[in-house]
Motif scaffolding. Structure first.
Motif, PDB file in Angstrom:
ATOM      1  N   ARG A   1       9.318  16.629   2.413  1.00 29.18           N
ATOM      2  CA  ARG A   1       8.884  15.490   1.611  1.00 29.18           C
ATOM      3  C   ARG A   1       7.853  14.660   2.373  1.00 29.18           C
ATOM      4  NH1 ARG A   1       9.687  10.329   1.136  1.00 29.18           N
ATOM      5  NH2 ARG A   1      11.094  10.285   2.939  1.00 29.18           N
TER       6      ARG A   1
ATOM      7  N   LEU B   1       4.553  16.482   2.413  1.00 25.03           N
ATOM      8  CA  LEU B   1       3.869  16.396   1.128  1.00 25.03           C
ATOM      9  C   LEU B   1       3.140  15.064   0.982  1.00 25.03           C
ATOM     10  CD1 LEU B   1       3.232  17.557  -1.654  1.00 25.03           C
ATOM     11  CD2 LEU B   1       5.413  16.626  -2.464  1.00 25.03           C
ATOM     12  N   ALA B   2       3.819  13.975   1.374  1.00 30.40           N
ATOM     13  CA  ALA B   2       3.187  12.659   1.289  1.00 30.40           C
ATOM     14  C   ALA B   2       1.955  12.592   2.193  1.00 30.40           C
ATOM     15  CB  ALA B   2       4.197  11.572   1.675  1.00 30.40           C
ATOM     16  N   GLU B   3       2.046  13.176   3.390  1.00 27.77           N
ATOM     17  CA  GLU B   3       0.915  13.174   4.312  1.00 27.77           C
ATOM     18  C   GLU B   3      -0.247  13.996   3.760  1.00 27.77           C
ATOM     19  OE1 GLU B   3      -1.310  12.417   7.801  1.00 27.77           O
ATOM     20  OE2 GLU B   3       0.387  11.428   6.820  1.00 27.77           O
ATOM     21  N   ARG B   4       0.085  15.128   3.117  1.00 21.56           N
ATOM     22  CA  ARG B   4      -0.963  15.966   2.540  1.00 21.56           C
ATOM     23  C   ARG B   4      -1.708  15.225   1.437  1.00 21.56           C
ATOM     24  NH1 ARG B   4       0.911  21.761   0.742  1.00 21.56           N
ATOM     25  NH2 ARG B   4       1.334  21.769   2.979  1.00 21.56           N
ATOM     26  N   GLN B   5      -0.965  14.493   0.621  1.00 24.36           N
ATOM     27  CA  GLN B   5      -1.615  13.721  -0.455  1.00 24.36           C
ATOM     28  C   GLN B   5      -2.541  12.651   0.134  1.00 24.36           C
ATOM     29  OE1 GLN B   5       1.832  12.367  -2.602  1.00 24.36           O
ATOM     30  NE2 GLN B   5       1.866  14.162  -3.961  1.00 24.36           N
ATOM     31  N   ARG B   6      -2.069  12.038   1.244  1.00 23.28           N
ATOM     32  CA  ARG B   6      -2.917  11.025   1.885  1.00 23.28           C
ATOM     33  C   ARG B   6      -4.204  11.646   2.437  1.00 23.28           C
ATOM     34  NH1 ARG B   6      -4.284   9.129   6.657  1.00 23.28           N
ATOM     35  NH2 ARG B   6      -3.108  10.758   7.735  1.00 23.28           N
TER      36      ARG B   6
ATOM     37  N   GLN C   1      -5.649  14.416   1.366  1.00 16.90           N
ATOM     38  CA  GLN C   1      -6.509  14.817   0.248  1.00 16.90           C
ATOM     39  C   GLN C   1      -7.313  13.635  -0.269  1.00 16.90           C
ATOM     40  OE1 GLN C   1      -3.785  16.605  -2.523  1.00 16.90           O
ATOM     41  NE2 GLN C   1      -3.946  18.651  -1.582  1.00 16.90           N
ATOM     42  N   ALA C   2      -6.638  12.454  -0.354  1.00  9.96           N
ATOM     43  CA  ALA C   2      -7.367  11.256  -0.795  1.00  9.96           C
ATOM     44  C   ALA C   2      -8.466  10.900   0.198  1.00  9.96           C
ATOM     45  CB  ALA C   2      -6.388  10.086  -0.959  1.00  9.96           C
TER      46      ALA C   2
ATOM     47  N   HIS D   1     -11.353  13.325  -0.231  1.00  9.23           N
ATOM     48  CA  HIS D   1     -12.141  13.004  -1.427  1.00  9.23           C
ATOM     49  C   HIS D   1     -13.082  11.839  -1.152  1.00  9.23           C
ATOM     50  CE1 HIS D   1     -13.174  12.660  -5.638  1.00  9.23           C
ATOM     51  NE2 HIS D   1     -12.799  11.394  -5.636  1.00  9.23           N
TER      52      HIS D   1
END
Length: 561
Positions: A314, A317-322, A324-325, A328
């Protein structure tokens, strides 16, 4: 019968008109897929015939005919890419010698010539795009020759019709030229001892020497000149020039470098024992990697017995989303920076043409013997000329900075005798120093060969000398000193006893467009930024030591051969 024939003819004409309308409509629809072109430019492309592109059979690696009779080279790749991006129909005609191609383009028998340097003589009947590759011009001799630089009065061979001939006539007026029909015959004559010195661009030299299997020639050094190669086109095709410039801007730095790397290689071929050594090292590395892979597989099998990592997944996953942002946001910033770079490059290129016209007409007004100006008019014309030259320098600096940021500025370090270059830079700066009441000195010791791009190093030295004179005081001095140190290589120092810099100004010295509060002096604020990046791309560095009111010392460090 005549009425029936007339009806048939009218029906056939109607069908042909319909077919032509559909064809033009299709071409127009295709052109609309290119929003970076104006409506006028898209319409011109849709209605244009095939454009004839010149080619030379033995101008490798730019254009050459291979063993199977096919035309190949860097220019061929660029034409193919330009056709894909713009929708133009550029097609090569039968290969001819370079000099014949220039005559044909002047006569209107050809439309374009790729990989060409702009010169005043060619600009009389041709327009030019921005350069897309830069290649230094070098001096070639046989292995074992005791001579290095060109000796006074020594004959030198050049290719027929190439721009290097004009440069040699200006820089080396005492050296007679032997004009050769093409590069291949010139290299063969040099290798056989018929001639002792030849000048040509480094890319063609290495390509021809490797292709002909010539083993007794070497690059002696640069001659202080480089080919900034773009596309030459018939002067009346001005709209075509705009389209080509915009299309070249669509080819990013990575793609340009890939095309250059495919055809231009400045590295020597490895010997057989080196290749065997590399193969042996590769085999040993493969065995090591295989062993590591087995160990990793064993560890992976053991890890399957570890307790499930639900909470850790978990967090990951949160780190990956960060991330990715963040990626971008970085992509958006890079796109904005690329758009800024392209705008600066295009705007600078478009501004240079009217500025050249302003300078030309100002000189015509000041030098018109039939309509002489009075003192006040001459003074005003002088102000126009000075302001236009200042603005032209600003535009040139912006174009250089834009090309550095986009990666399209070629910097090629070569073995260089720094002494002649230093003397040339100091002599060019003497009139400005004398006008400002500044004493200009050169302290030069015996120097080793340095690794540097001669054109870019001269650009850096001109900038440092100009600043040392500009920010000095009447009766001051500027000293240029060069020496070598075993641990640091070749060092070139430009020192002065002028205004100097405070600690706060030193911290802001290499920021673009930062004038450091000295708005009373003309300048762009990007000269030192360009100098720092050029030195780093040559494998060197620039250092500065200064105190307010006590002058400054700028030191260039270059690797030695």
């Amino acid at each position: 019968m005549q009425v029936r024939s007339l009806v048939s003819f009218l029906a056939l004409a109607a069908r042909l008109m319909l077919l032509g309308g559909l064809l033009l409509g299709g071409l127009a629809a295709l052109a609309e897929d290119r929003p970076w072109l104006t409506a006028e430019e898209r319409a011109w492309i849709a209605q244009q015939r095939v454009l004839r592109v010149a080619s030379t059979p033995s101008y490798g690696p730019f254009t050459f005919v291979d063993a199977e009779g096919r035309l190949r080279g860097l220019s061929v790749d660029y034409v193919s890419r330009l056709n894909e991006l713009s929708g133009l129909r550029l097609e090569f005609v039968a290969p001819e010698p370079f000099a014949r191609n220039m005559e044909a383009l002047r006569a209107g028998e050809l439309d374009l010539l790729m990989s060409l340097r702009e010169t005043p003589e060619r600009a009389e009947f041709m327009g030019f795009t921005r350069p897309y590759v830069s290649v230094p011009v070098v001096l070639l001799r046989r292995v074992g020759s005791e001579r290095q630089a060109l000796m006074p009065g020594e004959p030198v061979s050049v290719g027929q019709g190439f721009a290097a001939a004009d440069f040699l006539r200006q820089r080396y007026p005492d050296n007679p030229q032997q004009v050769e029909t093409d590069d291949k015959s010139m290299l063969r004559r040099l290798a056989s001892g018929e001639i002792d010195a030849a000048v040509m661009d480094l890319a063609s030299a290495t390509f021809q020497i490797r292709g002909e299997g010539i083993g007794n020639l070497r690059v002696q050094g640069d001659v202080g000149y480089a080919y900034e190669l773009g596309i030459g086109y018939r002067r009346e095709l001005a709209l075509l020039g705009r389209i080509l410039d915009k299309t070249l801007a669509r080819i990013d730095a990575a793609e340009r470098q890939a095309m250059v790397d495919r055809w231009i290689s400045l590295q020597a071929e490895r010997s057989p024992w080196q290749r065997r050594l590399l193969l042996a090292a590769a085999a040993a590395l493969a065995l090591v990697l295989l062993g590591l892979g087995l160990v990793l597989l064993w560890n992976r099998a053991l890890q399957r017995q570890v307790v499930a990592r639900t909470e850790q997944l978990r967090i990951e996953l949160a780190e990956r989303q960060r991330l990715q942002a963040a990626d971008h946001a970085r992509a958006l910033a890079e796109a904005a920076n690329q758009a800024k770079t392209e705008f600066m490059s295009q705007a600078s290129h478009e501004l240079r043409t009217p500025l050249n016209a302003v300078l030309g007409f100002a000189q015509l007004l000041g030098g018109d013997a039939q309509h002489p100006l009075d003192a006040l008019q001459r003074e005003r014309v002088g102000h126009i000329d000075a302001a236009a030259r200042h603005l032209l320098i600003l535009i040139e600096d912006m174009m250089t900075l834009s090309r550095i940021e986009s990666g399209s500025l070629a910097v090629t370090p070569l073995p260089l005798q720094a002494g002649p270059l230093l003397r040339r830079c100091v002599e060019l700066a003497r009139p400005a120093a004398a006008s400002a009441g500044i004493e200009l000195r050169l302290d030069e010791a015996p120097l080793p060969l340095a690794q540097a791009d001669p054109v870019r190093l001269e650009q850096v030295l001109h900038n440092l000398l100009s600043n040392a004179i500009k920010y000095n005081r009447p009766g001051g001095w500027v000293q240029v000193r060069a020496w070598a140190e075993p641990a640091r290589g070749l060092l070139i120092q430009v020192a002065d006893n002028g205004l100097g810099l405070s600690a706060e100004q030193l911290a802001q010295l290499f920021q673009p467009f930062n004038r450091l509060g000295r708005s009373e002096q003309q300048g762009t604020g990007i000269g030192l930024v360009i100098s720092k990046q050029l030195m780093e791309r040559m494998g060197g560095q620039i250092r500065v030591e200064s105190q307010a009111g006590q002058g400054s010392r700028f030191i260039l460090e270059l690797q030695t051969s």
